[in-house]
Design a protein around this motif. Structure first.
Motif, PDB file in Angstrom:
ATOM      1  N   CYS A 118       0.826  -1.208   0.000  1.00 12.25           N
ATOM      2  CA  CYS A 118       0.000   0.000   0.000  1.00 12.25           C
ATOM      3  C   CYS A 118       0.857   1.253   0.000  1.00 12.25           C
ATOM      4  CB  CYS A 118      -0.943   0.000   1.203  1.00 12.25           C
ATOM      5  SG  CYS A 118      -2.225  -1.244   1.077  1.00 12.25           S
ATOM      6  N   ASP A 119       1.943   1.204   0.746  1.00 10.94           N
ATOM      7  CA  ASP A 119       2.839   2.355   0.801  1.00 10.94           C
ATOM      8  C   ASP A 119       3.576   2.548  -0.519  1.00 10.94           C
ATOM      9  OD1 ASP A 119       4.071   4.531   2.228  1.00 10.94           O
ATOM     10  OD2 ASP A 119       5.887   3.295   2.315  1.00 10.94           O
ATOM     11  N   SER A 120       4.118   1.464  -1.081  1.00 13.37           N
ATOM     12  CA  SER A 120       4.939   1.605  -2.286  1.00 13.37           C
ATOM     13  C   SER A 120       4.112   1.781  -3.561  1.00 13.37           C
ATOM     14  CB  SER A 120       5.878   0.407  -2.439  1.00 13.37           C
ATOM     15  OG  SER A 120       5.153  -0.775  -2.673  1.00 13.37           O
ATOM     16  N   GLU A 121       3.012   1.058  -3.695  1.00 13.83           N
ATOM     17  CA  GLU A 121       2.239   1.125  -4.940  1.00 13.83           C
ATOM     18  C   GLU A 121       1.186   2.228  -4.940  1.00 13.83           C
ATOM     19  OE1 GLU A 121       0.664  -2.477  -6.580  1.00 13.83           O
ATOM     20  OE2 GLU A 121       2.489  -3.604  -6.129  1.00 13.83           O
ATOM     21  N   TYR A 122       0.609   2.512  -3.772  1.00 11.86           N
ATOM     22  CA  TYR A 122      -0.511   3.460  -3.724  1.00 11.86           C
ATOM     23  C   TYR A 122      -0.213   4.698  -2.892  1.00 11.86           C
ATOM     24  CZ  TYR A 122      -2.619  -0.880  -5.307  1.00 11.86           C
ATOM     25  OH  TYR A 122      -2.882  -2.042  -5.991  1.00 11.86           O
ATOM     26  N   ASN A 123       0.980   4.748  -2.266  1.00 15.69           N
ATOM     27  CA  ASN A 123       1.360   5.865  -1.412  1.00 15.69           C
ATOM     28  C   ASN A 123       0.327   6.099  -0.312  1.00 15.69           C
ATOM     29  OD1 ASN A 123       3.267   7.791  -0.683  1.00 15.69           O
ATOM     30  ND2 ASN A 123       2.191   9.414  -1.786  1.00 15.69           N
ATOM     31  N   VAL A 124      -0.176   4.999   0.253  1.00 14.73           N
ATOM     32  CA  VAL A 124      -1.191   5.043   1.293  1.00 14.73           C
ATOM     33  C   VAL A 124      -0.642   4.352   2.542  1.00 14.73           C
ATOM     34  CG1 VAL A 124      -3.476   4.189   1.961  1.00 14.73           C
ATOM     35  CG2 VAL A 124      -3.115   5.056  -0.344  1.00 14.73           C
TER      36      VAL A 124
END
Length: 71
Positions: free
Chosen positions: A41-47
């Motif tokens: 979520c952090d790397s692909e969606y910046n979430v």
């Protein structure tokens, strides 16, 4: 979000997953899986997500909706 299902399938080590699948129903469901979801979520969606948020989302659809709500 186009590769969401594929990413989740890889994390859970399954050929396919359905949006209605319960997260806790997978054999691979453990703390490392949760960390993998947080990383994707952090790397692909910046979430940024917490383990508690992921656990509370319940299903794959709930997880997707949680991610989309934070984008």
């Amino acid at each position: 979000m186009e590769n969401f299902i594929e990413s989740i399938s890889e994390i859970f080590e399954e050929e396919t997953v359905e949006l209605s699948d319960e997260l806790e129903s997978f054999d691979a469901w453990d703390s490392l899986t949760i960390l993998s979801i947080i990383a994707i979520c952090d790397s692909e969606y910046n979430v940024p997500l917490s383990a508690e948020e992921i656990e509370n989302s319940g299903t794959i659809l709930g997880l997707r909706e949680l991610i989309e709500s934070k984008m």
